[in-house]
Scaffold this motif. Structure first.
Motif, mmCIF file in Angstrom:
data_model
loop_
_atom_site.group_PDB
_atom_site.id
_atom_site.type_symbol
_atom_site.label_atom_id
_atom_site.label_comp_id
_atom_site.label_asym_id
_atom_site.label_seq_id
_atom_site.Cartn_x
_atom_site.Cartn_y
_atom_site.Cartn_z
ATOM 1 N N GLY A 1 9.409 0.044 -12.785
ATOM 2 C CA GLY A 1 9.245 -0.838 -13.930
ATOM 3 C C GLY A 1 9.682 -0.115 -15.183
ATOM 4 N N HIS A 2 9.472 -0.761 -16.328
ATOM 5 C CA HIS A 2 9.827 -0.129 -17.610
ATOM 6 C C HIS A 2 9.025 -0.807 -18.717
ATOM 7 C CE1 HIS A 2 12.214 1.972 -20.586
ATOM 8 N NE2 HIS A 2 12.461 0.821 -21.187
ATOM 9 N N PRO A 3 7.988 -0.132 -19.246
ATOM 10 C CA PRO A 3 7.532 1.220 -18.918
ATOM 11 C C PRO A 3 6.525 1.205 -17.765
ATOM 12 C CG PRO A 3 6.273 0.380 -20.745
ATOM 13 C CD PRO A 3 7.266 -0.701 -20.398
ATOM 14 N N VAL A 4 6.154 2.391 -17.291
ATOM 15 C CA VAL A 4 5.150 2.495 -16.221
ATOM 16 C C VAL A 4 4.077 3.552 -16.509
ATOM 17 C CG1 VAL A 4 6.678 1.665 -14.393
ATOM 18 C CG2 VAL A 4 6.588 4.111 -14.918
ATOM 19 N N ALA A 5 4.199 4.245 -17.635
ATOM 20 C CA ALA A 5 3.265 5.342 -17.920
ATOM 21 C C ALA A 5 1.818 4.874 -17.991
ATOM 22 C CB ALA A 5 3.650 6.027 -19.231
ATOM 23 N N HIS A 6 1.609 3.599 -18.355
ATOM 24 C CA HIS A 6 0.249 3.071 -18.491
ATOM 25 C C HIS A 6 -0.363 2.667 -17.154
ATOM 26 C CE1 HIS A 6 2.806 -0.428 -18.101
ATOM 27 N NE2 HIS A 6 1.737 -1.124 -17.758
ATOM 28 N N SER A 7 0.428 2.603 -16.100
ATOM 29 C CA SER A 7 -0.028 2.040 -14.828
ATOM 30 C C SER A 7 -1.123 2.890 -14.188
ATOM 31 C CB SER A 7 1.142 1.900 -13.854
ATOM 32 O OG SER A 7 0.676 1.432 -12.598
ATOM 33 N N LYS A 8 -2.124 2.199 -13.644
ATOM 34 C CA LYS A 8 -3.199 2.865 -12.903
ATOM 35 C C LYS A 8 -2.993 2.736 -11.395
ATOM 36 C CE LYS A 8 -4.952 3.571 -16.919
ATOM 37 N NZ LYS A 8 -4.693 4.865 -17.584
ATOM 38 N N SER A 9 -1.893 2.135 -10.987
ATOM 39 C CA SER A 9 -1.630 1.949 -9.557
ATOM 40 C C SER A 9 -1.525 3.264 -8.790
ATOM 41 C CB SER A 9 -0.364 1.120 -9.350
ATOM 42 O OG SER A 9 -0.568 -0.210 -9.780
ATOM 43 N N PRO A 10 -0.881 4.331 -9.333
ATOM 44 C CA PRO A 10 -0.810 5.566 -8.551
ATOM 45 C C PRO A 10 -2.185 6.124 -8.174
ATOM 46 C CG PRO A 10 0.828 5.622 -10.290
ATOM 47 C CD PRO A 10 -0.029 4.410 -10.548
ATOM 48 N N GLU A 11 -3.134 6.127 -9.111
ATOM 49 C CA GLU A 11 -4.471 6.616 -8.791
ATOM 50 C C GLU A 11 -5.112 5.762 -7.701
ATOM 51 O OE1 GLU A 11 -4.092 7.581 -13.289
ATOM 52 O OE2 GLU A 11 -3.282 6.144 -11.849
ATOM 53 N N MET A 12 -4.995 4.449 -7.846
ATOM 54 C CA MET A 12 -5.609 3.529 -6.890
ATOM 55 C C MET A 12 -4.989 3.658 -5.501
ATOM 56 S SD MET A 12 -5.773 -0.649 -7.086
ATOM 57 C CE MET A 12 -3.977 -0.871 -7.086
ATOM 58 N N MET A 13 -3.665 3.656 -5.432
ATOM 59 C CA MET A 13 -2.996 3.647 -4.136
ATOM 60 C C MET A 13 -3.088 5.004 -3.433
ATOM 61 S SD MET A 13 -2.119 0.508 -3.946
ATOM 62 C CE MET A 13 -0.908 0.340 -2.636
ATOM 63 N N ASN A 14 -2.966 6.085 -4.184
ATOM 64 C CA ASN A 14 -3.068 7.400 -3.553
ATOM 65 C C ASN A 14 -4.472 7.646 -3.000
ATOM 66 O OD1 ASN A 14 -0.429 8.587 -3.714
ATOM 67 N ND2 ASN A 14 -0.694 8.733 -5.928
ATOM 68 N N GLU A 15 -5.483 7.117 -3.686
ATOM 69 C CA GLU A 15 -6.840 7.238 -3.144
ATOM 70 C C GLU A 15 -6.998 6.401 -1.880
ATOM 71 O OE1 GLU A 15 -10.810 8.139 -2.449
ATOM 72 O OE2 GLU A 15 -9.236 9.182 -3.557
ATOM 73 N N ALA A 16 -6.349 5.236 -1.839
ATOM 74 C CA ALA A 16 -6.407 4.401 -0.636
ATOM 75 C C ALA A 16 -5.788 5.128 0.560
ATOM 76 C CB ALA A 16 -5.691 3.074 -0.887
ATOM 77 N N PHE A 17 -4.632 5.756 0.351
ATOM 78 C CA PHE A 17 -4.004 6.513 1.435
ATOM 79 C C PHE A 17 -4.902 7.671 1.877
ATOM 80 C CE2 PHE A 17 0.248 5.188 -0.624
ATOM 81 C CZ PHE A 17 0.318 4.058 0.155
ATOM 82 N N ARG A 18 -5.477 8.369 0.901
ATOM 83 C CA ARG A 18 -6.345 9.499 1.231
ATOM 84 C C ARG A 18 -7.562 9.031 2.027
ATOM 85 N NH1 ARG A 18 -10.769 11.927 0.455
ATOM 86 N NH2 ARG A 18 -11.579 10.183 -0.770
ATOM 87 N N ARG A 19 -8.171 7.932 1.581
ATOM 88 C CA ARG A 19 -9.368 7.438 2.243
ATOM 89 C C ARG A 19 -9.080 7.038 3.695
ATOM 90 N NH1 ARG A 19 -14.538 5.595 0.994
ATOM 91 N NH2 ARG A 19 -14.339 7.256 -0.546
#
Length: 283
Positions: free
Chosen positions: A14-32
């Motif tokens: 996207g543009h911009p994406v710096a505000h996105s919280k998706s990386p925190e959410m999705m990476n925790e889902a993969f870890r869990r």
């Protein structure tokens, strides 16, 4: 998280994406779930979109989410677009399967899942007003129309865009484009108001897209903005006795649906929601 040559890659463009919280959410889902997967966010300018999609495919990404301003333009770079995404006219999730890029849209289904879970609202037979006529409005409007809304009114500054979306939704329900000057009357007669514009979003939380006097106690007010959680619109609605619904749930459930399409596993929705609450509390 261990990263190596067998780590499966997903992400967001996207543009911009710096505000996105998706990386925190999705990476925790993969870890869990114990999956050796990772989720990145890439800021991609519009003129680079085609090359970015080709690059993600060449690098073996299993899929990615798509956000503003690429949800429509990305469609021409895909091998296939699922029917619901074609009807909505936008793609927010790409699945890379057997060398083919498949576009789908989890925004509308994620919104409805959030609405029902958090409020118990049954859209069947209800009157709805949607503020905005962009990609989010198209996804929500399509989903609510298919779910049985009796009538949907579209309010947009550019009245032609509102009318075009209403014309499209008439395949499934009664729909009308509404001029901004008529919005107050429509809201006073509505059961559900859905706010899909950026008015009231951080860093301008003072904005309110409607005259607060039009809000009433029999109305459910749903704002897709999640930062801040309680927009001025929702605050004004609460003071008038209306029920309110924030945009955090849509972010959560559209992401959970993307996770399930990529991995074939049920998403850890509760944990994903906890992470969103945490990161938004820190921002």
């Amino acid at each position: 998280m261990k990263l190596d040559a067998v780590t499966e890659k997903t992400g967001l463009i996207g543009h911009p994406v710096a505000h996105s919280k998706s990386p925190e959410m999705m990476n925790e889902a993969f870890r869990r779930e114990g999956l050796p997967w990772v989720y990145f966010a890439f800021d991609v300018a519009s003129e680079e979109l085609g090359r970015a999609v080709a690059g993600l495919k060449s690098l073996g990404f299993r899929g990615w989410n798509v956000t503003i301003p690429h949800k429509v333009a990305v469609m021409e770079h895909l091998d296939e677009v699922e029917e619901s995404a074609r009807e909505i006219g936008a793609v927010n999730t790409v699945i890379h399967r057997n060398g083919r890029l498949i576009g789908t849209n989890t925004d509308g289904a994620g919104y409805l899942e959030s609405l029902v879970r958090e409020t118990g609202f049954d859209v069947k037979g209800r009157r709805v007003v949607i503020l905005g006529a962009g990609g989010a409005a198209r996804a929500v409007g399509y989903t609510l129309a298919r779910a049985g809304a009796e009538q949907i009114g579209i309010v947009n500054r550019t009245e032609k865009k509102a009318q075009d979306l209403a014309d499209h939704l008439r395949r499934w329900t009664r729909a009308d484009g509404i001029s901004p000057g008529e919005a107050d009357t429509a809201i006073r007669e509505a059961d559900l108001l859905v706010q899909t514009t950026s008015v009231g979003m951080h860093p301008h939380p003072e904005g309110c897209p409607v005259d607060p006097a039009s809000l009433h106690k029999d109305l459910l007010v749903s704002d897709l903005i999640y930062h801040p959680r309680q927009t001025r619109l929702l605050q004004e609605a609460k003071t008038r006795g209306a029920r309110v619904h924030s945009g955090l749930g849509m972010l959560l459930h559209q992401g959970a649906l993307a996770f399930e399409r990529w991995t074939g596993r049920q998403a850890p929705v509760e944990r994903m929601g906890e992470v969103l609450e945490q990161v938004l509390g820190e921002s």
